[in-house]
Every structure is written in C-alpha cells, then in structure tokens.
Motif scaffolding. Structure first.
Motif, PDB file in Angstrom:
ATOM      1  N   SER A  56       0.828  -1.220   0.000  1.00  0.00           N
ATOM      2  CA  SER A  56       0.000   0.000   0.000  1.00  0.00           C
ATOM      3  C   SER A  56       0.853   1.256   0.000  1.00  0.00           C
ATOM      4  O   SER A  56       0.526   2.250  -0.653  1.00  0.00           O
ATOM      5  CB  SER A  56      -0.909   0.029   1.236  1.00  0.00           C
ATOM      6  N   GLN A 105      -7.609   0.354  -0.277  1.00  0.00           N
ATOM      7  CA  GLN A 105      -7.817  -0.881   0.474  1.00  0.00           C
ATOM      8  C   GLN A 105      -8.947  -0.702   1.497  1.00  0.00           C
ATOM      9  O   GLN A 105      -9.705  -1.616   1.751  1.00  0.00           O
ATOM     10  CB  GLN A 105      -6.507  -1.233   1.193  1.00  0.00           C
ATOM     11  N   ASP A 187      -5.867  -1.627  -4.821  1.00  0.00           N
ATOM     12  CA  ASP A 187      -5.231  -2.155  -3.605  1.00  0.00           C
ATOM     13  C   ASP A 187      -6.197  -3.109  -2.915  1.00  0.00           C
ATOM     14  O   ASP A 187      -7.148  -2.674  -2.267  1.00  0.00           O
ATOM     15  CB  ASP A 187      -4.857  -0.977  -2.682  1.00  0.00           C
TER      16      ASP A 187
HETATM   17 MG   LIG Z   1      -2.034  -2.677   2.251  1.00  0.00          MG
END
Ligand SMILES: [Mg+2]
Ligand SMILES: Nc1ncnc2c1ncn2[C@@H]1O[C@H](COP(=O)(O)OP(=O)(O)OP(=O)(O)O)[C@@H](O)[C@H]1O
Length: 337
Positions: A56, A105, A187
């Motif tokens: 990330s 995410q 993500d």
């Molecule tokens: Mg991550």
C-alpha cells in the motif's frame, strides 16, 4: 534504411523506489527498498506479498498521497514520462482522478463520510469530465450499476455508513473508474467482497484493461487473483522485490523460496482430506535487515550461512524474462506451463 522503432513509454515507471518512515524517538523504518517495475498500456502488473511488506505504501507514493512529514522517498516515479516526485501539488491533484486513480484498500476511510456517495461520484465527473446535473447523475447511476450495485438510483443518495462493506468497496471502484484513468491502482479491491461479486469486479477490471488500454497495478495477497488477471508479477518481501516474472513463468518455474512457500500455502479444494495445510513458518516480523543478508532467511527451509553474507544480488535466469534475489535457489525445477 532501417526504421528504428522507439519502445513505447510505459504508463508507469517505478525505479529504485525507497520509502523510509522517520518518526521522532524511533529508529527509521524502511518500508520499501529499491523497488522497480513498469506498467505499459493495457498491461496488468501484480504486487504480491504478505501483510506489511510495503504494497500500500508503494501505491500511495505513486498517487502522491504519502504525508510530506516524517517520510523520505527516494528513486523515481514517472507517469507517461512525467516525473511525479517533486511535482507541484496542484499538478498532482489534477492528475489524480483523471489520469491516475486508485481503489483504496479501506473504502470507509477513503470515502468522505459526510457526503452522499452519489455526490462524491458526480463531483469527480464534473471536475474531470465536465458533466453536470442530470448528465452527471445518469452517468453515476450507470457506473454504480456497472459495478453490480442493485437499485443504483436509490443508492446514489446514501452516505458511506449506510452501505455494507462490499457495497462501499464497489462504490469506491465506480469512483475510481469514473474518469477513465490511464493508470489504475487497485489495492486489494476484492478482499471485502463475496466470491460472486469478486468475480464480477475482476471481470470489470479486465474489461477496462482490454477495452480502454488502462494500465493496472493489482495489489493483492491472493495468488488466485494474480493467476486470473496479471500479465506480470512482482513478489515483495519486507519491502523488496524478491522475484519478478511474467505470470506463466512465475507460476511454472518459481525460484525464490518465499514464492514457492506462497504457492504451496494455497489451500486446495481438490486435495485429500486430512492432508495438513502448508503455511510458511514464522511471520514477516522475523526479519534480517536487507543490508545484512536475505530478510527471509529466518523463515527459509534453504537457509545457509551465505544467506547472511550481505544483500542478495539480483540474479537473472538465462534466456527468460525472470529475476530473483536468492543466493541458494533450489535446483532448477521442471518448467510446467
Ligand atoms: Mg495494504
Ligand atoms: N505512516 C506510517 N508511518 C510509519 N510506518 C508506516 C506508515 N505506513 C505504513 N508503515 C509501515 O510500512 C510497512 C508497509 O506497510 P503497508 O501498508 O504498505 O503494508 P501492506 O503490504 O499494504 O500490508 P497489508 O497487506 O496488510 O495491506 C509496515 O511495516 C507499516 O507498519
């Protein structure tokens, strides 16, 4: 006269990217360590690895979304030949959304909690595509429908907290693809979704890549997603790429013990009952600093003293597009394609 064709400029070039967090009172942590990869138009590149390996943070650096304070970023990030590191904030803001988009995410913290989801999408459409009023609403309804949100007219008026996790994830995806970005970073886009919706979302991303030529950076820990979507795979361990190859090559001829461990640890539905699962022992916290040797050594079955004799160099396999960082790789395994 021979005409020399220049190779097309990749949509994204990441070269020797290093990211170090420097918190006061704590030792600096290097989350990403000289990571390099490229993504061309219509290509899907995977970043794969366990929790905490720097996926990330790499994505946020590309999007220019890491805070300025307490972070040092080294190396190069270029979008279609334009250097992004050091680009003025305003220019970066203009690129984000229109040219570069990201499916975050954690959609709950990426969506604005006090603005209805529909308005968040129409604002993007207005800023980057000049759509207003009914046209923007109609497009937003169409986008929500496209990511499988039932009754999209009604959902447009809802706030993020009124949606389920999977629904929010899909709204986030609708927003990310709304302006037809040339580079999309996804993500873990399907982690919060049930399998049928997951398949639908992956299909949508695949379609985007094929029809619009979008360059897609797919971040996941799910090798099933990689197998279904990625052209090329980078396996990250503790902030470094330990193996990189086209998907068929990586699955057919994995070299790094971390990659083989990841592949072995996939549970098989067709396996015999009672056969134990095959996890990689230890955790990503059992680390050696990359400067001192292979960070994976404490968890590795093939560990030998030479693994701790300094940073393992990148080795290229002869004749194939495949590199790894292992000083003691298993004897060349059979290539299964
Ligand atoms: Mg991550
Ligand atoms: N703002 C921050 N300050 C300090 N350290 C950070 C910060 N953000 C991330 N890190 C550290 O950087 C490392 C990489 O984090 P990152 O979020 O990129 O992991 P990840 O690969 O995306 O994991 P996951 O699969 O769990 O999402 C971790 O060790 C994390 O603790």
């Amino acid at each position: 006269m021979t005409v020399r064709r220049e190779p097309a400029t990749p949509v994204l070039t990441v070269e020797d990217l290093s990211i170090t967090f420097t918190q006061r009172g704590a030792a600096p942590t290097r989350a990403v360590d000289r990571v390099s990869f490229e993504i061309g138009a219509g290509e899907v590149v995977g970043l794969v690895g366990e929790s905490g390996c720097g996926k990330s943070v790499t994505a946020l650096a590309v999007m220019g979304l890491l805070a300025d304070r307490n972070v040092e970023i080294g190396g190069r990030i270029a979008y279609a030949g334009t250097e992004l590191l050091g680009l003025p904030r305003k220019r970066m803001r203009d690129l984000r959304g229109a040219d570069l988009a990201m499916i975050f995410q954690d959609p709950l913290s990426a969506l604005n909690p006090v603005v209805p989801v529909g308005r968040q999408i129409t604002e993007m459409l207005s800023r980057h595509r000049g759509l207003r009023g009914r046209d923007a609403d109609a497009e937003a309804v169409q986008l929500l429908g496209r990511v499988g949100i039932p009754d999209p007219e009604r959902r447009l008026k809802e706030y993020p907290h009124q949606m389920s996790g999977g629904m929010r994830q899909r709204a986030m995806i609708a927003m990310a693809v709304s302006c037809g970005p040339r580079l999309l970073i996804a993500d873990e886009p399907t982690t919060a979704l049930d399998v049928t919706i997951q398949a639908q979302v992956l299909e949508l991303l695949k379609d985007l890549v094929e029809t619009e030529g979008t360059a897609l950076l797919m971040i996941t820990h799910d090798l099933g997603v990689v197998a279904g979507l990625c052209d090329r795979v980078n396996v990250l361990y503790a902030g470094r790429v330990v193996e990189a190859a086209p998907r068929h090559e990586l699955f057919g001829n994995p070299v790094h013990p971390y990659t083989t461990g990841l592949l072995r640890s996939i549970p098989r539905m067709d396996g015999d009952r009672g056969v134990p699962l095959n996890p990689i022992r230890g955790s990503v916290n059992d680390l050696v600093a990359w400067a001192d040797g292979c960070a994976f050594a404490p968890r590795c079955d093939r560990y030998e003293l030479e693994c701790l004799a300094g940073t393992p160099a990148v080795t290229e396999l002869p004749g194939v597009d495949h590199e790894h960082r292992c000083v003691n790789p298993p004897g060349t395994p059979a290539v299964v394609r």
